[in-house]
Design a protein around this motif. Sequence first.
Motif, PDB file in Angstrom:
ATOM      1  N   ASP A 407     -51.717 -25.980  17.947  1.00 26.16           N
ATOM      2  CA  ASP A 407     -52.709 -27.045  17.768  1.00 26.16           C
ATOM      3  C   ASP A 407     -52.239 -28.130  16.808  1.00 26.16           C
ATOM      4  O   ASP A 407     -53.015 -29.002  16.446  1.00 26.16           O
ATOM      5  CB  ASP A 407     -54.022 -26.444  17.243  1.00 26.16           C
ATOM      6  CG  ASP A 407     -54.588 -25.409  18.207  1.00 26.16           C
ATOM      7  OD1 ASP A 407     -54.570 -25.674  19.407  1.00 26.16           O
ATOM      8  OD2 ASP A 407     -55.022 -24.346  17.729  1.00 26.16           O
ATOM      9  N   ARG A 426     -53.016 -20.783   9.100  1.00 21.68           N
ATOM     10  CA  ARG A 426     -53.137 -20.886  10.546  1.00 21.68           C
ATOM     11  C   ARG A 426     -52.397 -19.725  11.236  1.00 21.68           C
ATOM     12  O   ARG A 426     -52.874 -19.152  12.205  1.00 21.68           O
ATOM     13  CB  ARG A 426     -52.576 -22.227  11.015  1.00 21.68           C
ATOM     14  CG  ARG A 426     -52.788 -22.501  12.499  1.00 21.68           C
ATOM     15  CD  ARG A 426     -52.149 -23.843  12.862  1.00 21.68           C
ATOM     16  NE  ARG A 426     -52.764 -24.928  12.113  1.00 21.68           N
ATOM     17  CZ  ARG A 426     -53.844 -25.573  12.499  1.00 21.68           C
ATOM     18  NH1 ARG A 426     -54.447 -25.236  13.627  1.00 21.68           N
ATOM     19  NH2 ARG A 426     -54.339 -26.552  11.771  1.00 21.68           N
ATOM     20  N   ASP A 455     -68.343 -24.863  23.219  1.00 20.43           N
ATOM     21  CA  ASP A 455     -68.734 -25.958  22.355  1.00 20.43           C
ATOM     22  C   ASP A 455     -70.173 -26.347  22.684  1.00 20.43           C
ATOM     23  O   ASP A 455     -70.453 -26.888  23.748  1.00 20.43           O
ATOM     24  CB  ASP A 455     -67.803 -27.156  22.547  1.00 20.43           C
ATOM     25  CG  ASP A 455     -66.414 -26.869  21.996  1.00 20.43           C
ATOM     26  OD1 ASP A 455     -65.522 -27.681  22.248  1.00 20.43           O
ATOM     27  OD2 ASP A 455     -66.228 -25.837  21.316  1.00 20.43           O
ATOM     28  N   ARG A 465     -64.087 -30.263  12.997  1.00 19.04           N
ATOM     29  CA  ARG A 465     -62.689 -29.835  13.027  1.00 19.04           C
ATOM     30  C   ARG A 465     -61.800 -30.882  12.350  1.00 19.04           C
ATOM     31  O   ARG A 465     -60.932 -30.553  11.528  1.00 19.04           O
ATOM     32  CB  ARG A 465     -62.255 -29.615  14.480  1.00 19.04           C
ATOM     33  CG  ARG A 465     -60.822 -29.109  14.629  1.00 19.04           C
ATOM     34  CD  ARG A 465     -60.409 -28.962  16.095  1.00 19.04           C
ATOM     35  NE  ARG A 465     -61.135 -27.887  16.756  1.00 19.04           N
ATOM     36  CZ  ARG A 465     -62.046 -28.067  17.713  1.00 19.04           C
ATOM     37  NH1 ARG A 465     -62.362 -29.304  18.094  1.00 19.04           N
ATOM     38  NH2 ARG A 465     -62.641 -27.036  18.276  1.00 19.04           N
ATOM     39  N   THR A 466     -61.995 -32.150  12.677  1.00 19.02           N
ATOM     40  CA  THR A 466     -61.184 -33.218  12.083  1.00 19.02           C
ATOM     41  C   THR A 466     -61.472 -33.366  10.590  1.00 19.02           C
ATOM     42  O   THR A 466     -60.548 -33.536   9.780  1.00 19.02           O
ATOM     43  CB  THR A 466     -61.470 -34.543  12.805  1.00 19.02           C
ATOM     44  OG1 THR A 466     -61.238 -34.382  14.207  1.00 19.02           O
ATOM     45  CG2 THR A 466     -60.583 -35.650  12.261  1.00 19.02           C
ATOM     46  N   ALA A 469     -59.753 -30.519   8.805  1.00 23.55           N
ATOM     47  CA  ALA A 469     -58.296 -30.589   8.920  1.00 23.55           C
ATOM     48  C   ALA A 469     -57.716 -31.705   8.069  1.00 23.55           C
ATOM     49  O   ALA A 469     -56.558 -31.633   7.624  1.00 23.55           O
ATOM     50  CB  ALA A 469     -57.902 -30.786  10.382  1.00 23.55           C
ATOM     51  N   HIS A 513     -63.634 -23.669   7.881  1.00 21.29           N
ATOM     52  CA  HIS A 513     -62.288 -24.006   8.367  1.00 21.29           C
ATOM     53  C   HIS A 513     -61.606 -22.780   8.980  1.00 21.29           C
ATOM     54  O   HIS A 513     -61.001 -22.859  10.067  1.00 21.29           O
ATOM     55  CB  HIS A 513     -61.467 -24.563   7.215  1.00 21.29           C
ATOM     56  CG  HIS A 513     -60.107 -25.064   7.636  1.00 21.29           C
ATOM     57  ND1 HIS A 513     -59.907 -25.903   8.702  1.00 21.29           N
ATOM     58  CD2 HIS A 513     -58.872 -24.828   7.114  1.00 21.29           C
ATOM     59  CE1 HIS A 513     -58.624 -26.159   8.841  1.00 21.29           C
ATOM     60  NE2 HIS A 513     -57.973 -25.513   7.880  1.00 21.29           N
ATOM     61  N   LEU A 516     -63.207 -21.994  12.316  1.00 23.71           N
ATOM     62  CA  LEU A 516     -62.744 -22.905  13.369  1.00 23.71           C
ATOM     63  C   LEU A 516     -61.342 -22.544  13.848  1.00 23.71           C
ATOM     64  O   LEU A 516     -61.050 -22.582  15.041  1.00 23.71           O
ATOM     65  CB  LEU A 516     -62.767 -24.341  12.846  1.00 23.71           C
ATOM     66  CG  LEU A 516     -64.014 -25.178  13.176  1.00 23.71           C
ATOM     67  CD1 LEU A 516     -63.933 -26.529  12.487  1.00 23.71           C
ATOM     68  CD2 LEU A 516     -64.158 -25.344  14.675  1.00 23.71           C
ATOM     69  N   ASP A 520     -60.593 -21.556  17.684  1.00 29.26           N
ATOM     70  CA  ASP A 520     -59.607 -22.264  18.507  1.00 29.26           C
ATOM     71  C   ASP A 520     -58.507 -21.317  18.986  1.00 29.26           C
ATOM     72  O   ASP A 520     -58.039 -21.402  20.130  1.00 29.26           O
ATOM     73  CB  ASP A 520     -58.991 -23.420  17.712  1.00 29.26           C
ATOM     74  CG  ASP A 520     -60.008 -24.529  17.440  1.00 29.26           C
ATOM     75  OD1 ASP A 520     -61.035 -24.563  18.148  1.00 29.26           O
ATOM     76  OD2 ASP A 520     -59.767 -25.338  16.520  1.00 29.26           O
TER      77      ASP A 520
END
Length: 524
Positions: A407, A426, A455, A465-466, A469, A513, A516, A520
């Motif tokens: 990702d 991650r 979703d 998410r953004t 991140a 975080h 998520l 993902d």
Amino acid sequence: MTVTTAVPAPEPALSVRQILALERVAAGEPEVVAGAGQLDRPVRWVHVAEAADVGVMLNGGEMVLTTGVLLAGDARIQTEYIRSLDRAEAAAVVLGLGRAFPAPPESMRRAAERCGMPMVVLHRPFPFAELTEEVQSRLVRRKFAAVSLSEAVRTALTGLITSGAPLQRLLDEIAGHSACPVVLTNLAHRVLATAGERSAVDDVLRDWERIARQAGGNEGDGWIRADIGGRGEQWGRLMLCGYRGDIETGRLLADRGAEALVLHRLLGGTVAAWEEQSAQSLLTDVLSGVVPARQLLPRARAAGLPVNRRTFVPLVVRDGDSGRLGRVLRLLGMPGLVAELADGFTAVLLSLARDQDADALAVHFAARLRTGGGSRPVVAAAAPRTAWEDVPAGLREALHVAEATADTPVDQDLPVLVRLRDVRLRGLVRLLRDDPHVQAFAERELDGLLCGGGDGDPDLLPVLRTYLATGRNKSLTAQLHHVSRPALYRRLEAIEARLGVDLDDFEQAASLHIALLAHDAQRR
């Protein structure tokens, strides 16, 4: 599992010894008076002839039956008679004792002994017609069986090719008919593919270098080869290893197999594709861990990978073209295997000399891949291994690292060569993504934004998410989603309301975080 149609194999070629053991021949009380060491010669046909110059009528492999009525009384003619049979490559001569020769003629016996020609005398009157009938019927049956086998094998292989069967399926069919290991090699004797009972194949590959040298020049002891090529070009060889039937049937099977492989290549297969399939099969088995690494070592050596006193560098490339990877390896002069895996990943196993800097060369290889036109692949690496037994764990580690970057854009905080220490949280989350506790944690944390595991809101989940991140950078998040700051604030407030959290609280934001990342990873 391979299912091969059972087709009776031709009877073994009749030898002089086997013919003399027939019941009808035994009635003539045969005695071998010369050439006893050559009784295993194959007999192609039986020919009854009294002419002194019978040799000019032969094609080789005949057993000649005679009473010698035209040879009696002249030792020179008798000697020349044996010599002419030898020049014609006759299998043997059978002399019926009687009026012309009441005892074995010494001149013929000596000449036959010098030539190594089996000479047999019959002490009792014996109708040659019975012998010819018996032997010819057996030879005709064998010829018919050989033709039937040839057509059955050709039909089966052609059917597989027209149905789009892969190379391995063709080799399995050939191995099923020959009942011995089958090996496909390129011209450098590198093993491209094998078929047959696994333990028998492993025995062959364990001593492959010696076998390849010996079988390259001579056939014998069941090692039968057929060249593969066409249009004036040779591509490789097909070998039957330890075939237990007669050599003529073995050659027939090898030739039919070689013909099928030529057709397979002309219809789309290539030698390069065969080499890729060989590497893919080997590295897939290494990765799976189902077969112990030490049992795969002979296959790696036979495939041309240097394995003695080497340093192995396991790599997995994301979004890399296997053909380009192979070209870069050859350009840099690095021995290695390349194999495509699932989901856009390609495994690469480098084999370097112990005195080379493995880390530096791996970085050099990765940098070379990242330069030039086209896509810029991500190269994940495990620590170099000096023991072959550690290679499977290394490849699995490299695959884990590559998956952890799935990702992450290639230009976003990724070094040229990505290692386990670079994927941090991650990587840990992806490693644990199948754990039920992690799955339950992700669903619990994100419940307000998810609907049935997907979703729930097409806008809020990507914004969250953004936002996380980018380190909770509101300006950058608004810019990336092409919205104004007030619009972003309203969405963040909606996220906080749905999840019941405070995004300004570090621990709560970190928990989201992680959830998520797990969500993902599970969806991929």
